[in-house]
Design a protein around this motif. Structure first.
Motif, PDB file in Angstrom:
ATOM      1  N   UNK A   1       0.726  -0.996  -0.099  1.00  0.00           N
ATOM      2  CA  UNK A   1      -0.043   0.025  -0.030  1.00  0.00           C
ATOM      3  C   UNK A   1       0.686   1.227  -0.002  1.00  0.00           C
ATOM      4  N   UNK A   2       0.499   2.295  -0.723  1.00  0.00           N
ATOM      5  CA  UNK A   2       1.032   3.605  -0.698  1.00  0.00           C
ATOM      6  C   UNK A   2       0.363   4.867  -0.385  1.00  0.00           C
ATOM      7  N   UNK A   3       0.464   5.412   0.642  1.00  0.00           N
ATOM      8  CA  UNK A   3      -0.306   6.728   0.885  1.00  0.00           C
ATOM      9  C   UNK A   3       0.266   7.353   1.903  1.00  0.00           C
ATOM     10  N   UNK A   4       0.034   8.765   2.198  1.00  0.00           N
ATOM     11  CA  UNK A   4       0.804   9.734   3.029  1.00  0.00           C
ATOM     12  C   UNK A   4      -0.454  10.259   3.621  1.00  0.00           C
ATOM     13  N   UNK A   5      -0.414  10.317   5.013  1.00  0.00           N
ATOM     14  CA  UNK A   5      -1.673  10.798   5.869  1.00  0.00           C
ATOM     15  C   UNK A   5      -2.713   9.573   5.667  1.00  0.00           C
ATOM     16  N   UNK A   6      -2.291   8.429   5.856  1.00  0.00           N
ATOM     17  CA  UNK A   6      -3.277   7.332   5.670  1.00  0.00           C
ATOM     18  C   UNK A   6      -4.664   7.387   6.191  1.00  0.00           C
ATOM     19  N   UNK A   7      -5.696   7.217   5.809  1.00  0.00           N
ATOM     20  CA  UNK A   7      -6.953   7.168   6.615  1.00  0.00           C
ATOM     21  C   UNK A   7      -6.844   6.159   7.785  1.00  0.00           C
ATOM     22  N   UNK A   8      -7.809   6.563   8.917  1.00  0.00           N
ATOM     23  CA  UNK A   8      -7.851   5.674   9.968  1.00  0.00           C
ATOM     24  C   UNK A   8      -9.475   5.520  10.267  1.00  0.00           C
ATOM     25  N   UNK A   9      -9.943   4.392  10.473  1.00  0.00           N
ATOM     26  CA  UNK A   9      -9.098   3.052  10.460  1.00  0.00           C
ATOM     27  C   UNK A   9      -8.764   2.775   8.758  1.00  0.00           C
ATOM     28  N   UNK A  10      -7.679   2.131   8.808  1.00  0.00           N
ATOM     29  CA  UNK A  10      -7.329   1.770   7.307  1.00  0.00           C
ATOM     30  C   UNK A  10      -7.951   0.414   6.729  1.00  0.00           C
ATOM     31  N   UNK A  11      -8.504   0.672   5.635  1.00  0.00           N
ATOM     32  CA  UNK A  11      -9.063  -0.512   4.967  1.00  0.00           C
ATOM     33  C   UNK A  11      -8.353  -0.762   3.659  1.00  0.00           C
ATOM     34  N   UNK A  12      -7.634   0.024   3.123  1.00  0.00           N
ATOM     35  CA  UNK A  12      -6.837  -0.067   1.785  1.00  0.00           C
ATOM     36  C   UNK A  12      -7.637  -0.030   0.550  1.00  0.00           C
ATOM     37  N   UNK A  13      -8.964   0.667   0.611  1.00  0.00           N
ATOM     38  CA  UNK A  13      -9.381   1.088  -0.535  1.00  0.00           C
ATOM     39  C   UNK A  13     -10.174   2.462  -0.496  1.00  0.00           C
ATOM     40  N   UNK A  14      -9.546   3.306   0.535  1.00  0.00           N
ATOM     41  CA  UNK A  14     -10.097   4.493   0.506  1.00  0.00           C
ATOM     42  C   UNK A  14      -9.370   5.370  -0.649  1.00  0.00           C
ATOM     43  N   UNK A  15      -9.875   6.651  -0.717  1.00  0.00           N
ATOM     44  CA  UNK A  15      -9.164   7.781  -1.572  1.00  0.00           C
ATOM     45  C   UNK A  15      -7.772   8.101  -1.137  1.00  0.00           C
ATOM     46  N   UNK A  16      -6.882   8.061  -2.129  1.00  0.00           N
ATOM     47  CA  UNK A  16      -5.694   8.603  -1.866  1.00  0.00           C
ATOM     48  C   UNK A  16      -4.841   7.205  -1.378  1.00  0.00           C
ATOM     49  N   UNK A  17      -5.473   6.130  -1.199  1.00  0.00           N
ATOM     50  CA  UNK A  17      -4.618   4.892  -1.137  1.00  0.00           C
ATOM     51  C   UNK A  17      -4.478   4.213  -2.348  1.00  0.00           C
ATOM     52  N   UNK A  18      -3.052   3.894  -2.777  1.00  0.00           N
ATOM     53  CA  UNK A  18      -2.512   3.267  -4.087  1.00  0.00           C
ATOM     54  C   UNK A  18      -2.055   2.045  -3.645  1.00  0.00           C
ATOM     55  N   UNK A  19      -1.723   1.228  -4.584  1.00  0.00           N
ATOM     56  CA  UNK A  19      -1.027   0.045  -4.545  1.00  0.00           C
ATOM     57  C   UNK A  19       0.257   0.176  -5.310  1.00  0.00           C
ATOM     58  N   UNK A  20       1.437  -0.276  -4.963  1.00  0.00           N
ATOM     59  CA  UNK A  20       2.813  -0.131  -5.698  1.00  0.00           C
ATOM     60  C   UNK A  20       3.433  -1.606  -5.943  1.00  0.00           C
ATOM     61  N   UNK A  21       3.616  -2.156  -6.884  1.00  0.00           N
ATOM     62  CA  UNK A  21       4.169  -3.471  -7.214  1.00  0.00           C
ATOM     63  C   UNK A  21       5.700  -3.302  -6.468  1.00  0.00           C
ATOM     64  N   UNK A  22       6.228  -4.355  -6.110  1.00  0.00           N
ATOM     65  CA  UNK A  22       7.490  -4.328  -5.674  1.00  0.00           C
ATOM     66  C   UNK A  22       8.359  -5.683  -5.845  1.00  0.00           C
ATOM     67  N   UNK A  23       9.486  -5.816  -5.590  1.00  0.00           N
ATOM     68  CA  UNK A  23      10.163  -7.048  -5.985  1.00  0.00           C
ATOM     69  C   UNK A  23       9.955  -8.002  -4.618  1.00  0.00           C
ATOM     70  N   UNK A  24      10.047  -9.225  -5.036  1.00  0.00           N
ATOM     71  CA  UNK A  24       9.895 -10.339  -4.186  1.00  0.00           C
ATOM     72  C   UNK A  24      10.713 -10.224  -2.817  1.00  0.00           C
ATOM     73  N   UNK A  25      11.995  -9.512  -3.060  1.00  0.00           N
ATOM     74  CA  UNK A  25      12.903  -9.337  -1.714  1.00  0.00           C
ATOM     75  C   UNK A  25      12.436  -8.060  -1.190  1.00  0.00           C
ATOM     76  N   UNK A  26      11.644  -7.080  -1.832  1.00  0.00           N
ATOM     77  CA  UNK A  26      11.479  -6.070  -0.793  1.00  0.00           C
ATOM     78  C   UNK A  26      10.322  -6.028   0.132  1.00  0.00           C
ATOM     79  N   UNK A  27      10.738  -5.044   0.993  1.00  0.00           N
ATOM     80  CA  UNK A  27       9.621  -4.986   2.047  1.00  0.00           C
ATOM     81  C   UNK A  27       8.593  -3.814   1.712  1.00  0.00           C
TER      82      UNK A  27
END
Length: 111
Positions: A24-50
């Motif tokens: 998940x990628x967001x700054x000032x993420x909403x609380x409670x966090x659900x993952x589908x709110x406005x301003x929340x994006x998803x970013x692809x990462x490598x298998x060894x990335x955190x």
């Protein structure tokens, strides 16, 4: 019977491995966090990335942590699972329950 279970398990692992790992990628993420709110994006990462979640001055941020994420006590959290930086204890419990139920169904189905 054991062969059928093993084949099903391997297929499930293969299908799961095909899905790209994301954070998940967001700054000032909403609380409670659900993952589908406005301003929340998803970013692809490598298998060894955190994935990381940072809490500073009461504001939560989530993003990729790269392959060298270093946790900081109660401020920065690092994890390696798919979308793990949005997970809560409730989310993990529901996923574990779903996997357990699925495995029980597979065992009953192949008997």
């Amino acid at each position: 019977m054991n062969t059928k279970i093993l084949i099903t398990f391997v297929l499930l692992l293969t299908v799961t491995g095909i899905i790209a790992k994301q954070c998940y990628r967001c700054t000032g993420c909403p609380r409670p966090f659900k993952g589908n709110e406005a301003g929340v994006n998803k970013v692809n990462v490598g298998d060894n990335d955190y994935c990381q979640k940072t809490v500073a001055l009461g504001t939560e941020s989530r993003d990729s942590g790269g392959n060298d994420c270093t946790p900081v006590d109660k401020m920065k959290y690092c994890c390696k699972g798919h979308l793990c930086n949005g997970a809560t204890i409730t989310t993990l419990t529901i996923k574990l329950l779903a996997v357990t139920t699925s495995l029980l169904f597979v065992v009953q189905f192949f008997q």
